[in-house]
Design an enzyme around this catalytic site. Sequence first.
Site, PDB file in Angstrom:
ATOM      1  N   LYS A  22      46.034   1.594   6.584  1.00 46.95           N
ATOM      2  CA  LYS A  22      46.462   1.263   5.207  1.00 46.95           C
ATOM      3  C   LYS A  22      45.257   1.290   4.265  1.00 46.95           C
ATOM      4  O   LYS A  22      45.295   1.899   3.191  1.00 46.95           O
ATOM      5  CB  LYS A  22      47.084  -0.136   5.188  1.00 46.95           C
ATOM      6  CG  LYS A  22      47.287  -0.726   3.807  1.00 46.95           C
ATOM      7  CD  LYS A  22      47.955  -2.069   3.819  1.00 46.95           C
ATOM      8  CE  LYS A  22      47.013  -3.209   3.934  1.00 46.95           C
ATOM      9  NZ  LYS A  22      46.285  -3.589   2.731  1.00 46.95           N
ATOM     10  N   ASN A  23      44.171   0.659   4.688  1.00 46.97           N
ATOM     11  CA  ASN A  23      43.036   0.467   3.774  1.00 46.97           C
ATOM     12  C   ASN A  23      42.169   1.704   3.623  1.00 46.97           C
ATOM     13  O   ASN A  23      41.309   1.750   2.740  1.00 46.97           O
ATOM     14  CB  ASN A  23      42.215  -0.758   4.194  1.00 46.97           C
ATOM     15  CG  ASN A  23      43.030  -2.041   3.998  1.00 46.97           C
ATOM     16  OD1 ASN A  23      44.062  -2.037   3.331  1.00 46.97           O
ATOM     17  ND2 ASN A  23      42.585  -3.122   4.611  1.00 46.97           N
ATOM     18  N   ARG A 121      40.865 -13.694  -6.159  1.00 49.41           N
ATOM     19  CA  ARG A 121      40.269 -12.395  -5.829  1.00 49.41           C
ATOM     20  C   ARG A 121      39.694 -11.759  -7.103  1.00 49.41           C
ATOM     21  O   ARG A 121      40.359 -11.015  -7.798  1.00 49.41           O
ATOM     22  CB  ARG A 121      41.296 -11.481  -5.159  1.00 49.41           C
ATOM     23  CG  ARG A 121      41.825 -12.074  -3.853  1.00 49.41           C
ATOM     24  CD  ARG A 121      42.896 -11.242  -3.188  1.00 49.41           C
ATOM     25  NE  ARG A 121      42.350 -10.031  -2.557  1.00 49.41           N
ATOM     26  CZ  ARG A 121      43.106  -9.206  -1.821  1.00 49.41           C
ATOM     27  NH1 ARG A 121      44.411  -9.439  -1.692  1.00 49.41           N
ATOM     28  NH2 ARG A 121      42.568  -8.132  -1.258  1.00 49.41           N
ATOM     29  N   ASP A 296      40.494  -9.636   8.075  1.00 48.56           N
ATOM     30  CA  ASP A 296      41.932  -9.355   8.166  1.00 48.56           C
ATOM     31  C   ASP A 296      42.515  -9.666   9.536  1.00 48.56           C
ATOM     32  O   ASP A 296      43.740  -9.735   9.690  1.00 48.56           O
ATOM     33  CB  ASP A 296      42.223  -7.893   7.800  1.00 48.56           C
ATOM     34  CG  ASP A 296      41.893  -7.625   6.353  1.00 48.56           C
ATOM     35  OD1 ASP A 296      41.702  -6.448   5.988  1.00 48.56           O
ATOM     36  OD2 ASP A 296      41.768  -8.596   5.584  1.00 48.56           O
TER      37      ASP A 296
HETATM   38  C1  EPZ Z   1      39.880  -5.191   0.792  1.00 55.90           C
HETATM   39  O1  EPZ Z   1      40.179  -6.115  -0.241  1.00 55.90           O
HETATM   40  C2  EPZ Z   1      41.109  -5.123   1.684  1.00 55.90           C
HETATM   41  N1  EPZ Z   1      42.244  -4.607   0.917  1.00 55.90           N
HETATM   42  C3  EPZ Z   1      41.447  -6.504   2.231  1.00 55.90           C
HETATM   43  O2  EPZ Z   1      42.496  -6.327   3.190  1.00 55.90           O
HETATM   44  C4  EPZ Z   1      40.229  -7.067   2.987  1.00 55.90           C
HETATM   45  O3  EPZ Z   1      40.490  -8.403   3.324  1.00 55.90           O
HETATM   46  C5  EPZ Z   1      38.974  -6.988   2.115  1.00 55.90           C
HETATM   47  O4  EPZ Z   1      38.769  -5.661   1.598  1.00 55.90           O
HETATM   48  C6  EPZ Z   1      37.723  -7.352   2.916  1.00 55.90           C
HETATM   49  O5  EPZ Z   1      37.570  -6.463   3.984  1.00 55.90           O
HETATM   50  C7  EPZ Z   1      42.350  -3.280   0.752  1.00 55.90           C
HETATM   51  O6  EPZ Z   1      41.520  -2.509   1.219  1.00 55.90           O
HETATM   52  C8  EPZ Z   1      43.533  -2.803  -0.027  1.00 55.90           C
HETATM   53  P1  EPZ Z   1      36.492  -7.139  -1.281  1.00 55.90           P
HETATM   54  P2  EPZ Z   1      39.185  -6.240  -1.533  1.00 55.90           P
HETATM   55  O7  EPZ Z   1      36.274  -6.640  -2.654  1.00 55.90           O
HETATM   56  O8  EPZ Z   1      38.616  -4.915  -1.854  1.00 55.90           O
HETATM   57  C9  EPZ Z   1      34.281 -10.786  -3.476  1.00 55.90           C
HETATM   58  C10 EPZ Z   1      44.607  -6.587   4.156  1.00 55.90           C
HETATM   59  O9  EPZ Z   1      45.072  -7.525   4.808  1.00 55.90           O
HETATM   60  N2  EPZ Z   1      34.390  -9.989  -4.711  1.00 55.90           N
HETATM   61  O10 EPZ Z   1      35.794  -6.445  -0.144  1.00 55.90           O
HETATM   62  O11 EPZ Z   1      39.940  -6.973  -2.574  1.00 55.90           O
HETATM   63  C11 EPZ Z   1      35.632 -11.291  -2.998  1.00 55.90           C
HETATM   64  O12 EPZ Z   1      35.963 -12.507  -3.657  1.00 55.90           O
HETATM   65  C12 EPZ Z   1      43.808  -6.876   2.905  1.00 55.90           C
HETATM   66  O13 EPZ Z   1      44.709  -5.376   4.459  1.00 55.90           O
HETATM   67  C13 EPZ Z   1      33.859 -10.515  -5.893  1.00 55.90           C
HETATM   68  O14 EPZ Z   1      33.329 -11.611  -5.920  1.00 55.90           O
HETATM   69  O15 EPZ Z   1      38.047  -7.183  -0.947  1.00 55.90           O
HETATM   70  C14 EPZ Z   1      35.417 -11.472  -1.519  1.00 55.90           C
HETATM   71  O16 EPZ Z   1      34.797 -12.713  -1.280  1.00 55.90           O
HETATM   72  C15 EPZ Z   1      43.781  -8.356   2.591  1.00 55.90           C
HETATM   73  N3  EPZ Z   1      33.950  -9.771  -7.023  1.00 55.90           N
HETATM   74  C16 EPZ Z   1      34.425 -10.360  -1.162  1.00 55.90           C
HETATM   75  O17 EPZ Z   1      33.841  -9.934  -2.410  1.00 55.90           O
HETATM   76  C17 EPZ Z   1      34.538  -8.534  -7.041  1.00 55.90           C
HETATM   77  O18 EPZ Z   1      34.545  -7.893  -8.119  1.00 55.90           O
HETATM   78  C18 EPZ Z   1      35.032  -9.152  -0.479  1.00 55.90           C
HETATM   79  O19 EPZ Z   1      36.111  -8.705  -1.251  1.00 55.90           O
HETATM   80  C19 EPZ Z   1      35.079  -8.022  -5.838  1.00 55.90           C
HETATM   81  C20 EPZ Z   1      34.984  -8.764  -4.675  1.00 55.90           C
END
Ligand code: EPZ
Length: 407
Positions: A22-23, A121, A296
């Site tokens: 998916k991702n 998020r 995840d």
């Molecule tokens: C992706 O989400 C995945 N979703 C999530 O999977 C997964 O949990 C996550 O990456 C971490 O691996 C998809 O790929 C569609 P991040 P994303 O930006 O991109 C902080 C699932 O179950 N952050 O890597 O939203 C954030 O708060 C889903 O398949 C900021 O602070 O995650 C977090 O602590 C759930 N500011 C960390 O970074 C930002 O602008 C990682 O988030 C962006 C992120």
Amino acid sequence: MKKIIVNGGRKLQGDLTVSGSKNAALPIIFACILTNGVSEIDNLPDIGDVRAALALLSSFGAKIERRGSLTFIDTRELSYIDPDVSLTSKIRASTYLLGSCLSRFGRCPMLIFGGCNFSYRPIDMHIDACLALGAHIDGDVITADRLKGNVISFRCPSVGATVNSILLAASAEGETLLRGCAVEPHIDALIDFLNSCGASIIRQGREIRICGRELHGGKITVIGDYIEAGSYIALGLMCGSVRVKNAPLSHMSAVLDCFSTLGATFSFEDNFISAHLSSKNFLSLTTAPYPAFPTDLQPIFAPLMAVISGGEIIDTVWRERFGYLDSLSHFGILSHREDNRARIFRSKIHSGKTVAPDLRGGMACLMTALAAEGQSEIDSLEIILRGYENLEKKLRTLGAEIKIQDT
Ligand code: EPZ
């Protein structure tokens, strides 16, 4: 809405094939917006989030055709319209409209992005990347007359911000250097796809160097979903014996290590992996960005810990990602959470009823329902179908006694 009714406690046995990730699929779909041509994508999973992403591309005029395992996306005639909020509010990947729409159309509304609501998020790093490459925020729209390469350093690895920065830079003027990137396999999948479209992108460690190019249609086979693979290996340990085919094992070393610490031993034959318990141990796991244990899969490990010897989960990515424990408590799973850690106690599970709290928490509840004697019900099944392809068919293949009903 739909609910699944499970007659649990039965031994599950059989073979499953891992679907496309998916991702990995979602960034590739949105990346097609940057291209002027026809792209061929193999192994695209037919799941809720992918359907929503394809519907968004269709709304811009993309022509989409599925032929067997192939999906053809023709983006030669695209025109901008405000994205449909009923779609963007469903999936987190709608954040990728920022990078793709700014690149193709020079504008994108500041949307209500969707996805699992297990935590706050933020998207500050996404916005910072847009501004760094020349975009401007005008009220509730972000615009860019032209995008120009720059250097972007992330304060922490972010899958979404890395994806959006690649989408912004891939056809921007000049060179962009990204530092502190996420390096999940789905990032490399996106880079491979864009390079097949004529892009010039090189990743070295957590640095990605991108020279902007005009992009034509590309070709990619979506990598196997290591989160789905981990989910079904865990189900096999809870309910019987499941052989998982095409699991991307090279993406799963941290996951396999945690299964081993729990007491699992693996059998490998042809392209199958299966696991069985040769001992029962307490597991303490800490999530972190790839290549560490993936956040995840921490909800998926919680019921496994509960039925084996208890455990501890520390999530350093989503510090609040423990809401699903309330849903698991309906099946007798005892836990205690404090800040970004949760203690899972060895529990006597029983049948129960709940509503899927989010995608991975919902799957954790379904796994527990399948393991617990008696009839259980899980409402809002659509939430789980967002990320697990052919779920009903795969569970029936294993001998699960399930019924799906409209509510
Ligand atoms: C992706 O989400 C995945 N979703 C999530 O999977 C997964 O949990 C996550 O990456 C971490 O691996 C998809 O790929 C569609 P991040 P994303 O930006 O991109 C902080 C699932 O179950 N952050 O890597 O939203 C954030 O708060 C889903 O398949 C900021 O602070 O995650 C977090 O602590 C759930 N500011 C960390 O970074 C930002 O602008 C990682 O988030 C962006 C992120």
